[in-house]
Write an enzyme that holds these catalytic residues in place. Structure first.
Site, PDB file in Angstrom:
ATOM      1  N   HIS A  44      52.304 -68.630 -58.594  1.00  0.00           N
ATOM      2  CA  HIS A  44      52.569 -70.065 -58.675  1.00  0.00           C
ATOM      3  C   HIS A  44      52.312 -70.503 -60.114  1.00  0.00           C
ATOM      4  O   HIS A  44      52.030 -69.660 -60.989  1.00  0.00           O
ATOM      5  CB  HIS A  44      51.711 -70.850 -57.664  1.00  0.00           C
ATOM      6  CG  HIS A  44      50.248 -70.493 -57.714  1.00  0.00           C
ATOM      7  ND1 HIS A  44      49.463 -70.734 -58.822  1.00  0.00           N
ATOM      8  CD2 HIS A  44      49.438 -69.904 -56.803  1.00  0.00           C
ATOM      9  CE1 HIS A  44      48.233 -70.329 -58.592  1.00  0.00           C
ATOM     10  NE2 HIS A  44      48.182 -69.803 -57.365  1.00  0.00           N
ATOM     11  N   GLU A  45      52.381 -71.798 -60.343  1.00  0.00           N
ATOM     12  CA  GLU A  45      52.280 -72.316 -61.702  1.00  0.00           C
ATOM     13  C   GLU A  45      50.926 -71.964 -62.344  1.00  0.00           C
ATOM     14  O   GLU A  45      50.835 -71.785 -63.563  1.00  0.00           O
ATOM     15  CB  GLU A  45      52.528 -73.834 -61.682  1.00  0.00           C
ATOM     16  CG  GLU A  45      52.555 -74.529 -63.023  1.00  0.00           C
ATOM     17  CD  GLU A  45      53.415 -73.835 -64.081  1.00  0.00           C
ATOM     18  OE1 GLU A  45      54.447 -73.208 -63.728  1.00  0.00           O
ATOM     19  OE2 GLU A  45      53.031 -73.899 -65.269  1.00  0.00           O
ATOM     20  N   HIS A  63      49.272 -69.081 -62.028  1.00  0.00           N
ATOM     21  CA  HIS A  63      49.444 -67.746 -62.607  1.00  0.00           C
ATOM     22  C   HIS A  63      50.333 -67.810 -63.851  1.00  0.00           C
ATOM     23  O   HIS A  63      50.039 -67.175 -64.870  1.00  0.00           O
ATOM     24  CB  HIS A  63      50.114 -66.808 -61.599  1.00  0.00           C
ATOM     25  CG  HIS A  63      49.356 -66.611 -60.324  1.00  0.00           C
ATOM     26  ND1 HIS A  63      49.819 -67.055 -59.115  1.00  0.00           N
ATOM     27  CD2 HIS A  63      48.177 -66.000 -60.065  1.00  0.00           C
ATOM     28  CE1 HIS A  63      48.962 -66.723 -58.159  1.00  0.00           C
ATOM     29  NE2 HIS A  63      47.950 -66.096 -58.697  1.00  0.00           N
ATOM     30  N   GLN A  70      39.023 -55.866 -51.795  1.00  0.00           N
ATOM     31  CA  GLN A  70      38.317 -57.138 -51.925  1.00  0.00           C
ATOM     32  C   GLN A  70      38.489 -58.020 -50.689  1.00  0.00           C
ATOM     33  O   GLN A  70      38.002 -59.147 -50.659  1.00  0.00           O
ATOM     34  CB  GLN A  70      38.738 -57.870 -53.202  1.00  0.00           C
ATOM     35  CG  GLN A  70      40.141 -58.426 -53.195  1.00  0.00           C
ATOM     36  CD  GLN A  70      40.546 -58.887 -54.590  1.00  0.00           C
ATOM     37  OE1 GLN A  70      40.722 -58.099 -55.509  1.00  0.00           O
ATOM     38  NE2 GLN A  70      40.665 -60.196 -54.765  1.00  0.00           N
ATOM     39  N   GLN A  76      40.030 -70.258 -64.353  1.00  0.00           N
ATOM     40  CA  GLN A  76      38.772 -70.936 -64.008  1.00  0.00           C
ATOM     41  C   GLN A  76      38.719 -71.277 -62.519  1.00  0.00           C
ATOM     42  O   GLN A  76      37.641 -71.468 -61.961  1.00  0.00           O
ATOM     43  CB  GLN A  76      38.601 -72.188 -64.865  1.00  0.00           C
ATOM     44  CG  GLN A  76      37.307 -72.948 -64.644  1.00  0.00           C
ATOM     45  CD  GLN A  76      36.078 -72.074 -64.832  1.00  0.00           C
ATOM     46  OE1 GLN A  76      35.999 -71.279 -65.770  1.00  0.00           O
ATOM     47  NE2 GLN A  76      35.105 -72.192 -63.930  1.00  0.00           N
ATOM     48  N   LYS A  77      39.878 -71.329 -61.870  1.00  0.00           N
ATOM     49  CA  LYS A  77      39.939 -71.578 -60.428  1.00  0.00           C
ATOM     50  C   LYS A  77      38.913 -70.728 -59.666  1.00  0.00           C
ATOM     51  O   LYS A  77      38.273 -71.199 -58.736  1.00  0.00           O
ATOM     52  CB  LYS A  77      41.362 -71.286 -59.939  1.00  0.00           C
ATOM     53  CG  LYS A  77      41.546 -71.065 -58.461  1.00  0.00           C
ATOM     54  CD  LYS A  77      41.419 -72.360 -57.709  1.00  0.00           C
ATOM     55  CE  LYS A  77      41.829 -72.272 -56.259  1.00  0.00           C
ATOM     56  NZ  LYS A  77      41.311 -71.143 -55.531  1.00  0.00           N
ATOM     57  N   GLN A  97      34.123 -65.574 -60.154  1.00  0.00           N
ATOM     58  CA  GLN A  97      34.781 -64.342 -60.618  1.00  0.00           C
ATOM     59  C   GLN A  97      34.705 -64.251 -62.138  1.00  0.00           C
ATOM     60  O   GLN A  97      34.430 -63.183 -62.694  1.00  0.00           O
ATOM     61  CB  GLN A  97      36.229 -64.353 -60.139  1.00  0.00           C
ATOM     62  CG  GLN A  97      37.075 -63.225 -60.641  1.00  0.00           C
ATOM     63  CD  GLN A  97      38.407 -63.173 -59.900  1.00  0.00           C
ATOM     64  OE1 GLN A  97      38.466 -62.726 -58.776  1.00  0.00           O
ATOM     65  NE2 GLN A  97      39.457 -63.647 -60.536  1.00  0.00           N
ATOM     66  N   SER A 137      46.916 -72.513 -55.102  1.00  0.00           N
ATOM     67  CA  SER A 137      46.395 -71.259 -54.563  1.00  0.00           C
ATOM     68  C   SER A 137      47.449 -70.645 -53.657  1.00  0.00           C
ATOM     69  O   SER A 137      48.159 -71.362 -52.946  1.00  0.00           O
ATOM     70  CB  SER A 137      45.123 -71.522 -53.760  1.00  0.00           C
ATOM     71  OG  SER A 137      44.830 -70.402 -52.928  1.00  0.00           O
ATOM     72  N   ARG A 159      46.900 -69.289 -51.091  1.00  0.00           N
ATOM     73  CA  ARG A 159      46.474 -69.508 -49.709  1.00  0.00           C
ATOM     74  C   ARG A 159      46.784 -70.919 -49.208  1.00  0.00           C
ATOM     75  O   ARG A 159      46.609 -71.189 -48.012  1.00  0.00           O
ATOM     76  CB  ARG A 159      44.995 -69.215 -49.551  1.00  0.00           C
ATOM     77  CG  ARG A 159      44.684 -67.724 -49.692  1.00  0.00           C
ATOM     78  CD  ARG A 159      43.245 -67.389 -49.361  1.00  0.00           C
ATOM     79  NE  ARG A 159      43.047 -65.960 -49.186  1.00  0.00           N
ATOM     80  CZ  ARG A 159      42.384 -65.154 -50.038  1.00  0.00           C
ATOM     81  NH1 ARG A 159      41.861 -65.663 -51.138  1.00  0.00           N
ATOM     82  NH2 ARG A 159      42.258 -63.864 -49.796  1.00  0.00           N
TER      83      ARG A 159
HETATM   84  P1  AMP Z   1      44.960 -64.280 -57.531  1.00  0.00           P
HETATM   85  O1  AMP Z   1      46.388 -63.868 -57.513  1.00  0.00           O
HETATM   86  O2  AMP Z   1      44.627 -65.357 -56.563  1.00  0.00           O
HETATM   87  O3  AMP Z   1      44.017 -63.091 -57.480  1.00  0.00           O
HETATM   88  O4  AMP Z   1      44.718 -64.928 -58.945  1.00  0.00           O
HETATM   89  C1  AMP Z   1      45.056 -64.249 -60.130  1.00  0.00           C
HETATM   90  C2  AMP Z   1      44.512 -65.014 -61.301  1.00  0.00           C
HETATM   91  O5  AMP Z   1      45.070 -66.320 -61.318  1.00  0.00           O
HETATM   92  C3  AMP Z   1      42.988 -65.205 -61.221  1.00  0.00           C
HETATM   93  O6  AMP Z   1      42.444 -65.070 -62.539  1.00  0.00           O
HETATM   94  C4  AMP Z   1      42.860 -66.611 -60.714  1.00  0.00           C
HETATM   95  O7  AMP Z   1      41.658 -67.230 -61.113  1.00  0.00           O
HETATM   96  C5  AMP Z   1      44.052 -67.269 -61.386  1.00  0.00           C
HETATM   97  N1  AMP Z   1      44.445 -68.498 -60.677  1.00  0.00           N
HETATM   98  C6  AMP Z   1      44.668 -68.648 -59.352  1.00  0.00           C
HETATM   99  N2  AMP Z   1      44.967 -69.928 -59.067  1.00  0.00           N
HETATM  100  C7  AMP Z   1      44.920 -70.611 -60.240  1.00  0.00           C
HETATM  101  C8  AMP Z   1      45.133 -71.973 -60.612  1.00  0.00           C
HETATM  102  N3  AMP Z   1      45.435 -72.912 -59.715  1.00  0.00           N
HETATM  103  N4  AMP Z   1      45.004 -72.305 -61.916  1.00  0.00           N
HETATM  104  C9  AMP Z   1      44.676 -71.362 -62.847  1.00  0.00           C
HETATM  105  N5  AMP Z   1      44.474 -70.062 -62.560  1.00  0.00           N
HETATM  106  C10 AMP Z   1      44.595 -69.690 -61.271  1.00  0.00           C
END
Ligand code: AMP
Length: 285
Positions: free
Chosen positions: A35-36, A38, A62, A149-150, A154, A186, A188
């Site tokens: 999404h935006e 990423h 995980q 930072q979301k 982590q 997210s 999710r």
């Molecule tokens: P994930 O695919 O959920 O494992 O996230 C991959 C990376 O994207 C991680 O470093 C997350 O913290 C980051 N991320 C996920 N959602 C957001 C968001 N809304 N804004 C900024 N970074 C995000």
């Protein structure tokens, strides 16, 4: 279009060739369903290196049994398009057996920081994260690794790991990207029902209230947490897992906030079966 790489050896060869040619590399690890949020990290990565590698890997280690591993969204074609248009040069998308072949037996663990907050609710989660991030760093050989930072805890855990294990990698953190109503993006969020989706922005409202209280001089964490819990109870059916005010580096809970310290206010709230997390970082004036 980004180059798609499926094998560890090919990934390492790609990175070695780029480095030999004098180009620096940034990696953006993701589990796909881009999404935006990423995409903003991929664009940020471009500012820090000559080549950007995005990994797309839904890391089974995980997820705990009973979590959403099987139903986690995997829209690979769309992800390739999004990563490409955000500027990823390569996409590392190995099959599970490539990273965890039969006989796999090694894990990386970070103590302390991983047993609180998300780690308290998900005791094996961070071991999976630190292990896969170690493996992804060794596969992509980057100069810079970019995280959002979301997932605030982590970030703290991975900073600790990279420092403790002397990884020659610089960590860059991108700000949380939000929907217009404040809900942190997210993968999710698609699980939320219409009503849950309508209530979910209350997380960010509560975080901003907490931040505002600190900026207005409140130093007592319990008082801030009461206000935050109050607005969530008033405006949603969300069940609060935790409402934390912790040192942003050590993640130790703070009872009285110290001037010039940096705290992370973080929340985990369950809406039905979906658990949402969000946080803000505040430097105490
Ligand atoms: P994930 O695919 O959920 O494992 O996230 C991959 C990376 O994207 C991680 O470093 C997350 O913290 C980051 N991320 C996920 N959602 C957001 C968001 N809304 N804004 C900024 N970074 C995000």
């Amino acid at each position: 279009m980004s180059t798609i790489v499926r094998e560890v050896r090919a990934m390492q060869e790609y990175s070695r060739a780029e480095r030999r040619a004098g180009r620096s590399i940034a990696v953006v690890p993701t589990m796909g369903a881009l999404h935006e949020g990423h995409c903003s990290l991929i664009r940020l990565a471009r500012e820090h290196a000559d080549r950007v590698v995005t990994s797309i890997f839904v890391n089974p280690t995980q997820f705990a049994p009973g979590e959403d591993l099987e139903r986690y969204p995997r829209p690979f074609e769309r992800d390739v398009e999004r990563a490409s248009s955000a500027g990823a040069d390569a996409i590392f998308a190995p099959p599970v057996e490539e990273l965890y072949p039969a006989g796999y037996a090694t894990n990386v663990t970070v103590d302390g920081l991983t047993s609180v907050l998300e780690g308290a609710a998900r005791p094996t989660h961070f071991r999976g994260v630190t292990t896969i991030v170690t493996k992804l760093l060794l596969c992509t050989l980057p100069d810079v690794a970019v995280f959002g930072q979301k997932d605030g805890q982590q970030v703290a855990v991975l900073r600790r790991m990279v420092a403790d294990l002397n990884f020659p990698v610089r960590i860059v953190v991108g700000p949380t990207v939000r929907e217009p109503d404040g809900l942190a993006m997210s993968s999710r969020n698609v699980y939320l029902s219409e009503r849950e989706r309508a209530e979910a922005p209350v997380l960010y409202r509560a975080l901003r209230l907490g931040e505002e209280a600190i900026r207005n001089g409140e130093r007592n964490a319990a008082a801030i947490q009461n206000v935050m819990r109050g607005i969530i109870a008033e405006h949603s059916r969300g069940r609060i897992d935790y409402c934390s005010i912790a040192d942003s580096g050590s993640l130790s809970e703070q009872a009285e906030l110290k001037r010039d310290s940096t705290v992370m206010i973080s929340l985990a709230v369950r809406f039905g079966t979906t658990r949402l997390i969000d946080n803000v970082i505040v430097t105490v004036p």
